[in-house]
Design a protein around this motif. Structure first.
Motif, mmCIF file in Angstrom:
data_model
loop_
_atom_site.group_PDB
_atom_site.id
_atom_site.type_symbol
_atom_site.label_atom_id
_atom_site.label_comp_id
_atom_site.label_asym_id
_atom_site.label_seq_id
_atom_site.Cartn_x
_atom_site.Cartn_y
_atom_site.Cartn_z
ATOM 1 N N GLY A 28 0.816 -1.206 0.000
ATOM 2 C CA GLY A 28 0.000 0.000 0.000
ATOM 3 C C GLY A 28 0.848 1.253 0.000
ATOM 4 N N VAL A 29 0.335 2.301 0.631
ATOM 5 C CA VAL A 29 0.994 3.601 0.709
ATOM 6 C C VAL A 29 1.746 3.666 2.034
ATOM 7 C CG1 VAL A 29 0.650 6.107 0.742
ATOM 8 C CG2 VAL A 29 -0.842 4.659 -0.663
ATOM 9 N N ARG A 30 3.042 3.868 1.959
ATOM 10 C CA ARG A 30 3.889 3.918 3.151
ATOM 11 C C ARG A 30 3.635 5.187 3.964
ATOM 12 N NH1 ARG A 30 6.294 -0.195 4.969
ATOM 13 N NH2 ARG A 30 7.051 -1.655 3.459
ATOM 14 N N LEU A 31 4.043 5.160 5.219
ATOM 15 C CA LEU A 31 3.911 6.303 6.117
ATOM 16 C C LEU A 31 4.574 7.542 5.523
ATOM 17 C CD1 LEU A 31 3.109 7.412 8.974
ATOM 18 C CD2 LEU A 31 5.387 6.712 9.703
ATOM 19 N N THR A 32 5.746 7.371 4.930
ATOM 20 C CA THR A 32 6.436 8.482 4.274
ATOM 21 C C THR A 32 6.851 8.053 2.873
ATOM 22 O OG1 THR A 32 8.611 7.825 5.112
ATOM 23 C CG2 THR A 32 7.359 9.391 6.441
ATOM 24 N N PRO A 33 6.942 9.001 1.956
ATOM 25 C CA PRO A 33 7.338 8.656 0.588
ATOM 26 C C PRO A 33 8.850 8.432 0.493
ATOM 27 C CG PRO A 33 7.031 11.016 0.756
ATOM 28 C CD PRO A 33 6.632 10.420 2.088
ATOM 29 N N PRO A 34 9.284 7.692 -0.526
ATOM 30 C CA PRO A 34 10.722 7.518 -0.724
ATOM 31 C C PRO A 34 11.389 8.881 -0.922
ATOM 32 C CG PRO A 34 9.458 6.111 -2.214
ATOM 33 C CD PRO A 34 8.487 7.022 -1.539
ATOM 34 N N GLY A 35 12.617 8.998 -0.433
ATOM 35 C CA GLY A 35 13.378 10.220 -0.644
ATOM 36 C C GLY A 35 13.104 11.340 0.347
ATOM 37 N N LEU A 36 12.297 11.096 1.367
ATOM 38 C CA LEU A 36 12.008 12.154 2.339
ATOM 39 C C LEU A 36 13.276 12.587 3.063
ATOM 40 C CD1 LEU A 36 10.070 14.001 3.883
ATOM 41 C CD2 LEU A 36 9.678 12.112 5.465
ATOM 42 N N GLY A 37 14.122 11.661 3.352
ATOM 43 C CA GLY A 37 15.330 11.988 4.107
ATOM 44 C C GLY A 37 15.114 11.790 5.592
ATOM 45 N N ARG A 38 16.197 11.866 6.318
ATOM 46 C CA ARG A 38 16.170 11.618 7.758
ATOM 47 C C ARG A 38 15.627 12.836 8.500
ATOM 48 N NH1 ARG A 38 20.784 8.820 11.278
ATOM 49 N NH2 ARG A 38 20.113 9.511 13.329
ATOM 50 N N ILE A 39 14.731 12.568 9.430
ATOM 51 C CA ILE A 39 14.167 13.603 10.300
ATOM 52 C C ILE A 39 14.216 13.053 11.716
ATOM 53 C CG2 ILE A 39 12.076 14.890 10.901
ATOM 54 C CD1 ILE A 39 11.422 14.842 7.878
ATOM 55 N N GLU A 40 14.852 13.791 12.595
ATOM 56 C CA GLU A 40 14.988 13.354 13.987
ATOM 57 C C GLU A 40 13.716 13.676 14.762
ATOM 58 O OE1 GLU A 40 17.514 11.652 15.371
ATOM 59 O OE2 GLU A 40 18.625 11.644 13.476
ATOM 60 N N LEU A 41 13.261 12.708 15.551
ATOM 61 C CA LEU A 41 12.042 12.850 16.343
ATOM 62 C C LEU A 41 12.346 12.601 17.807
ATOM 63 C CD1 LEU A 41 9.684 10.732 14.059
ATOM 64 C CD2 LEU A 41 10.023 13.207 14.007
#
Length: 188
Positions: free
Chosen positions: A148-161
């Motif tokens: 299906g559709v992933r939580l984030t799209p490919p290529g979003l990059g790293r984001i610290e949470l």
């Protein structure tokens, strides 16, 4: 009760997700979500939301599902970011054709000091790339979709949470994260 933060006007990416990381099944199917999650599951989230900014694809899926849905979600004023507004207007929605920063600013003003909820993979990714998101809220549902559709799209990059809350209601677990802002980001 979780700490949703009414009155602070946060920009919150809001997602329901299968345990294997999908926010929609094959063909953008989202009916499985409402088997587990209703507006009554975490009412404090809806109470803290003053407006929603939605991508056109998510809007179209939502419209198709609305006829089958008994449980309405009232997240305040609705804005749809699109390159081409529909020929027939929807009186419940404001269609925006501006850039993402202007769309977020417009929707935040309409939220009246409450949270702006971001729905839609592409719109959320644009907001995350520009540093506009304060929090990510994920409802983890007890289902494996396999595709299906992933939580984030490919290529979003790293984001610290930074995780700050975990709440369970029935079979649903809500995870809440603050987005760590990089110095010089254009975030709120």
């Amino acid at each position: 009760m979780s700490d949703v933060g009414t009155g602070t006007g946060k920009v919150v990416v809001n997602r329901a997700m299968s345990l294997d990381g999908f926010i929609a099944g094959p063909g953008h199917a989202m009916d499985w979500i409402f088997t587990h999650l209703t507006s009554d599951t975490f009412p404090e989230v809806m109470a803290a939301t003053g407006a929603m900014l939605i991508g056109r694809g998510t809007y179209e899926v939502g419209r198709r599902m609305a006829a089958d849905q008994d449980d309405a979600y009232d997240g305040g004023a609705q804005f749809v970011l699109t390159h081409s507004p529909p020929d027939e207007p929807d009186p419940a929605v404001t269609f925006l054709t501006c850039d993402i920063e202007e769309a977020v600013a417009t929707a935040r003003r309409a939220a009246g000091g409450k949270n702006l909820e971001i729905l839609g993979t592409d719109v959320a990714a644009q907001c995350l790339r520009r540093g506009l998101v304060d929090e990510i809220l994920v409802y983890v549902l007890p289902v494996l979709l396999g595709d299906g559709v992933r939580l984030t799209p490919p290529g979003l990059g790293r984001i610290e949470l930074e995780p700050f809350a975990t709440t369970r209601s029935g079979a649903v677990t809500m995870l809440r994260f603050r987005v760590r802002k990089e110095p010089g980001s254009s975030g709120s």
